[in-house]
Design a protein around this motif. Structure first.
Motif, PDB file in Angstrom:
ATOM      1  N   GLN A  85       0.824  -1.201   0.000  1.00  0.00           N
ATOM      2  CA  GLN A  85       0.000   0.000   0.000  1.00  0.00           C
ATOM      3  C   GLN A  85       0.863   1.257   0.000  1.00  0.00           C
ATOM      4  OE1 GLN A  85      -2.696  -1.024   3.431  1.00  0.00           O
ATOM      5  NE2 GLN A  85      -4.264  -0.430   1.947  1.00  0.00           N
ATOM      6  N   ARG A  86       0.277   2.317  -0.566  1.00  0.00           N
ATOM      7  CA  ARG A  86       0.943   3.609  -0.543  1.00  0.00           C
ATOM      8  C   ARG A  86      -0.085   4.708  -0.291  1.00  0.00           C
ATOM      9  NH1 ARG A  86       3.960   5.768  -5.762  1.00  0.00           N
ATOM     10  NH2 ARG A  86       2.085   7.011  -6.091  1.00  0.00           N
ATOM     11  N   MET A  87       0.299   5.676   0.530  1.00  0.00           N
ATOM     12  CA  MET A  87      -0.507   6.859   0.764  1.00  0.00           C
ATOM     13  C   MET A  87       0.387   8.060   0.495  1.00  0.00           C
ATOM     14  SD  MET A  87      -1.404   9.649   2.691  1.00  0.00           S
ATOM     15  CE  MET A  87      -0.557   9.444   4.253  1.00  0.00           C
ATOM     16  N   ASP A  88      -0.046   8.934  -0.436  1.00  0.00           N
ATOM     17  CA  ASP A  88       0.760  10.111  -0.726  1.00  0.00           C
ATOM     18  C   ASP A  88      -0.136  11.270  -1.122  1.00  0.00           C
ATOM     19  OD1 ASP A  88       0.062   9.114  -3.281  1.00  0.00           O
ATOM     20  OD2 ASP A  88       1.810  10.072  -4.175  1.00  0.00           O
ATOM     21  N   GLY A  89       0.442  12.446  -1.188  1.00  0.00           N
ATOM     22  CA  GLY A  89      -0.321  13.636  -1.551  1.00  0.00           C
ATOM     23  C   GLY A  89       0.283  14.870  -0.903  1.00  0.00           C
ATOM     24  N   CYS A  90      -0.562  15.865  -0.640  1.00  0.00           N
ATOM     25  CA  CYS A  90      -0.074  17.107  -0.056  1.00  0.00           C
ATOM     26  C   CYS A  90      -1.178  17.788   0.727  1.00  0.00           C
ATOM     27  CB  CYS A  90       0.470  18.040  -1.135  1.00  0.00           C
ATOM     28  SG  CYS A  90      -0.704  18.437  -2.455  1.00  0.00           S
ATOM     29  N   GLU A  91      -0.770  18.672   1.641  1.00  0.00           N
ATOM     30  CA  GLU A  91      -1.676  19.491   2.421  1.00  0.00           C
ATOM     31  C   GLU A  91      -1.341  20.959   2.200  1.00  0.00           C
ATOM     32  OE1 GLU A  91      -1.339  18.262   6.438  1.00  0.00           O
ATOM     33  OE2 GLU A  91      -2.538  16.438   6.179  1.00  0.00           O
TER      34      GLU A  91
ATOM     35  N   ASP B  13       1.374  27.586   3.629  1.00  0.00           N
ATOM     36  CA  ASP B  13       2.356  26.503   3.697  1.00  0.00           C
ATOM     37  C   ASP B  13       1.812  25.230   3.049  1.00  0.00           C
ATOM     38  OD1 ASP B  13       4.051  28.150   5.076  1.00  0.00           O
ATOM     39  OD2 ASP B  13       3.424  27.437   7.056  1.00  0.00           O
ATOM     40  N   PHE B  14       2.724  24.490   2.374  1.00  0.00           N
ATOM     41  CA  PHE B  14       2.405  23.196   1.780  1.00  0.00           C
ATOM     42  C   PHE B  14       3.273  22.118   2.408  1.00  0.00           C
ATOM     43  CE2 PHE B  14       0.903  26.050  -1.514  1.00  0.00           C
ATOM     44  CZ  PHE B  14      -0.287  25.457  -1.897  1.00  0.00           C
ATOM     45  N   THR B  15       2.706  20.929   2.535  1.00  0.00           N
ATOM     46  CA  THR B  15       3.437  19.772   3.057  1.00  0.00           C
ATOM     47  C   THR B  15       3.159  18.580   2.173  1.00  0.00           C
ATOM     48  OG1 THR B  15       3.194  20.592   5.332  1.00  0.00           O
ATOM     49  CG2 THR B  15       3.863  18.289   5.040  1.00  0.00           C
ATOM     50  N   GLY B  16       4.187  17.957   1.643  1.00  0.00           N
ATOM     51  CA  GLY B  16       4.037  16.738   0.855  1.00  0.00           C
ATOM     52  C   GLY B  16       4.306  15.519   1.710  1.00  0.00           C
ATOM     53  N   PHE B  17       3.750  14.397   1.331  1.00  0.00           N
ATOM     54  CA  PHE B  17       3.959  13.168   2.095  1.00  0.00           C
ATOM     55  C   PHE B  17       3.795  11.968   1.191  1.00  0.00           C
ATOM     56  CE2 PHE B  17      -0.217  15.001   2.728  1.00  0.00           C
ATOM     57  CZ  PHE B  17      -1.067  14.026   2.243  1.00  0.00           C
ATOM     58  N   ASN B  18       4.544  10.916   1.471  1.00  0.00           N
ATOM     59  CA  ASN B  18       4.398   9.647   0.762  1.00  0.00           C
ATOM     60  C   ASN B  18       5.009   8.537   1.593  1.00  0.00           C
ATOM     61  OD1 ASN B  18       4.883   7.383  -1.085  1.00  0.00           O
ATOM     62  ND2 ASN B  18       4.097   8.789  -2.614  1.00  0.00           N
ATOM     63  N   GLN B  19       4.273   7.479   1.785  1.00  0.00           N
ATOM     64  CA  GLN B  19       4.766   6.359   2.567  1.00  0.00           C
ATOM     65  C   GLN B  19       4.183   5.047   2.076  1.00  0.00           C
ATOM     66  OE1 GLN B  19       3.849   7.488   6.594  1.00  0.00           O
ATOM     67  NE2 GLN B  19       2.070   8.602   5.880  1.00  0.00           N
ATOM     68  N   TYR B  20       4.968   4.020   2.258  1.00  0.00           N
ATOM     69  CA  TYR B  20       4.611   2.674   1.820  1.00  0.00           C
ATOM     70  C   TYR B  20       4.458   1.748   3.018  1.00  0.00           C
ATOM     71  CZ  TYR B  20       5.918   3.668  -3.054  1.00  0.00           C
ATOM     72  OH  TYR B  20       5.984   4.166  -4.336  1.00  0.00           O
TER      73      TYR B  20
ATOM     74  N   ARG C 107      -0.463  -1.176   9.297  1.00  0.00           N
ATOM     75  CA  ARG C 107      -0.170  -0.040  10.154  1.00  0.00           C
ATOM     76  C   ARG C 107       0.746   0.923   9.413  1.00  0.00           C
ATOM     77  NH1 ARG C 107       4.013   1.182  13.406  1.00  0.00           N
ATOM     78  NH2 ARG C 107       4.939  -0.837  12.963  1.00  0.00           N
ATOM     79  N   MET C 108       0.335   2.190   9.354  1.00  0.00           N
ATOM     80  CA  MET C 108       1.156   3.229   8.739  1.00  0.00           C
ATOM     81  C   MET C 108       1.026   4.492   9.560  1.00  0.00           C
ATOM     82  SD  MET C 108       0.234   2.693   4.713  1.00  0.00           S
ATOM     83  CE  MET C 108       1.367   3.942   4.157  1.00  0.00           C
ATOM     84  N   LYS C 109       2.099   5.231   9.740  1.00  0.00           N
ATOM     85  CA  LYS C 109       2.087   6.488  10.458  1.00  0.00           C
ATOM     86  C   LYS C 109       2.330   7.619   9.489  1.00  0.00           C
ATOM     87  CE  LYS C 109       5.287   5.138  13.286  1.00  0.00           C
ATOM     88  NZ  LYS C 109       5.354   3.733  13.092  1.00  0.00           N
ATOM     89  N   LYS C 110       1.565   8.726   9.618  1.00  0.00           N
ATOM     90  CA  LYS C 110       1.718   9.876   8.740  1.00  0.00           C
ATOM     91  C   LYS C 110       2.903  10.698   9.239  1.00  0.00           C
ATOM     92  CE  LYS C 110      -0.673  13.869   6.939  1.00  0.00           C
ATOM     93  NZ  LYS C 110       0.350  14.861   7.240  1.00  0.00           N
ATOM     94  N   SER C 111       3.986  10.733   8.450  1.00  0.00           N
ATOM     95  CA  SER C 111       5.128  11.503   8.896  1.00  0.00           C
ATOM     96  C   SER C 111       5.843  12.176   7.758  1.00  0.00           C
ATOM     97  CB  SER C 111       6.087  10.604   9.682  1.00  0.00           C
ATOM     98  OG  SER C 111       6.483   9.519   8.875  1.00  0.00           O
ATOM     99  N   THR C 112       6.209  11.403   6.723  1.00  0.00           N
ATOM    100  CA  THR C 112       7.023  11.976   5.663  1.00  0.00           C
ATOM    101  C   THR C 112       6.408  11.748   4.310  1.00  0.00           C
ATOM    102  OG1 THR C 112       8.317   9.970   5.759  1.00  0.00           O
ATOM    103  CG2 THR C 112       9.185  11.873   6.944  1.00  0.00           C
ATOM    104  N   ASP C 113       7.228  11.790   3.241  1.00  0.00           N
ATOM    105  CA  ASP C 113       6.685  11.833   1.902  1.00  0.00           C
ATOM    106  C   ASP C 113       7.484  10.981   0.930  1.00  0.00           C
ATOM    107  OD1 ASP C 113       7.090  15.388   2.170  1.00  0.00           O
ATOM    108  OD2 ASP C 113       6.886  13.853   3.666  1.00  0.00           O
ATOM    109  N   GLU C 114       7.102  11.139  -0.422  1.00  0.00           N
ATOM    110  CA  GLU C 114       7.829  10.395  -1.445  1.00  0.00           C
ATOM    111  C   GLU C 114       7.580  10.941  -2.808  1.00  0.00           C
ATOM    112  OE1 GLU C 114       8.078   7.131  -4.282  1.00  0.00           O
ATOM    113  OE2 GLU C 114       6.462   7.014  -2.912  1.00  0.00           O
ATOM    114  N   GLU C 115       7.787  10.126  -3.810  1.00  0.00           N
ATOM    115  CA  GLU C 115       7.892  10.454  -5.208  1.00  0.00           C
ATOM    116  C   GLU C 115       6.643  11.023  -5.848  1.00  0.00           C
ATOM    117  OE1 GLU C 115       7.881   6.648  -7.208  1.00  0.00           O
ATOM    118  OE2 GLU C 115       6.660   5.993  -5.591  1.00  0.00           O
TER     119      GLU C 115
END
Length: 370
Positions: free
Chosen positions: A128-134, A141-148, A349-357
């Motif tokens: 699974q992957r969750m990515d995007g931006c806020e 301010d913008f924040t990107g995130f991506n995690q597997y 289980r995934m924690k929202k912290s960082t980002d990716e491609e």
């Protein structure tokens, strides 16, 4: 945090898969009244019956706007405002459909590579992957995130500040080293999360403004399973999800003997939440000193309901002391939830912290595949 991937009978496949993503996106609930989000949830499976090999969902401000899977082989808009946007720009739907098809093949190759690299045998396996931006439209301010996640564990996430991958799972270290060496790809990801994703988010917010920025007040009820159970103050049907709910005694908010639940998404796109009060030590003559308060961002008036036995909805047998209000609809809703949870077979289980491609074109996981 836990993500439930739900496997359904074929005729309910899409509906239940969508509900799964509703649950998943709420794990990343944002409390701020000025934050907007664009999120993509991608799931690939191997060896799982009655579920597509690949499923994708897109959300704006926690509301699903699109869906695709390997069975329907196309992308489908899920909101009227998104359908109108597609009608004016049909190439947008084709673009999403092509990306969905491409992701299906790449994610399947990713699972094959991980099976080989980690010396795994037969599945099922879930990637699974969750990515995007806020976007905070107050600060800009913008924040990107991506995690597997892989097979129920955090696997990889990208730190955009250092442009390096974080591997919380030792099994992901080899992939991290390979990806850290791909400098051009990292720069590409940085550009996407800094510019392209925010532009898309602003565009969607503009087109869906009337829907996304509406307010709907809930119905609030007191629920109790048995005379000795906690009393749950339950609100359902509200929108947006920026809400607060608490118990008071004599007009003062209390925390003792109180348990607050998470905000959850309903089938119709509205939300529900509850807060429980342990009444075992509250004498009957003191019940009316307690009340439950619901507050919705953007709505001036609070909804208040006093703790009163005659107002409690329950399904225990009728007695003069504890009259039972009609609750067929509520009980039916609970049974539906239990049914859906009963067929859930994977927890990730995934924690929202960082980002990716870049999610639109770099849908890859193993050894720089494209």
């Amino acid at each position: 945090m836990f993500i439930q991937v739900i496997y359904s009978a074929s005729e309910k496949l899409e509906q239940i898969a969508i509900m799964n993503y509703f649950g998943l996106l709420l794990l990343f609930h944002v409390a701020s009244s000025v934050k907007h989000s664009l999120r993509y949830f991608l799931t690939a499976t191997y060896g799982a019956e009655d579920f597509p090999e690949f499923v994708g969902a897109a959300t704006v401000d926690e509301v699903q706007m699109g869906y695709c899977d390997s069975n329907i082989k196309t992308a489908k808009p899920k909101q009227d405002w998104m359908r109108k946007l597609i009608e004016r720009n049909p190439e947008h739907l084709e673009w999403y459909s092509q990306k969905c098809l491409r992701c299906q093949h790449v994610f399947r190759a990713n699972i094959d590579n991980l099976k080989r690299r980690l010396n795994l045998t037969e599945g099922p396996y879930i990637l699974q992957r969750m990515d995007g931006c806020e976007w905070d439209d107050e600060t800009g301010d913008f924040t990107g995130f991506n995690q597997y996640g892989f097979n129920g564990e955090d696997f990889l996430a990208l730190d955009l500040k250092t442009l390096t991958w974080i591997a919380p799972n030792p099994q992901a270290v080899l992939t991290k080293l390979i990806w850290d060496a791909e400098k051009a790809r990292l720069e590409h990801n940085k550009n996407y999360y800094s510019y392209e994703c925010p532009d898309w988010l602003k565009n969607y917010i503009r087109h869906g403004k009337s829907f996304l920025q509406r307010t709907e007040s809930p119905s609030v009820s007191l629920l109790q399973k048995t005379p000795s159970s906690v009393v749950s103050c339950h609100a359902t049907g509200f929108f947006p999800d920026r809400a607060e709910m608490f118990w008071r005694k004599d007009g003062e908010q209390i925390h003792k003997d109180v348990e607050k639940g998470e905000i959850l998404l309903n089938n119709d796109g509205t939300f529900q939440m509850s807060v429980e009060l342990n009444v075992s030590s509250v004498p009957p003559e003191s019940w009316k000193r307690y009340d439950c308060v619901f507050q919705l961002s953007g709505v001036g008036d609070d909804i208040k309901i006093t703790l009163d036995k005659s107002a409690i909805r329950t399904n225990w047998a009728y007695s003069p002391e504890f009259p039972a209000a009609p609750v067929a609809g509520i009980v039916g809703g609970f049974l539906l939830i239990l049914l859906l949870l009963g067929i859930a077979v994977v927890v990730l289980r995934m924690k929202k912290s960082t980002d990716e491609e870049k999610q639109y074109s770099d849908f890859q996981l193993a050894d720089g595949e494209d």
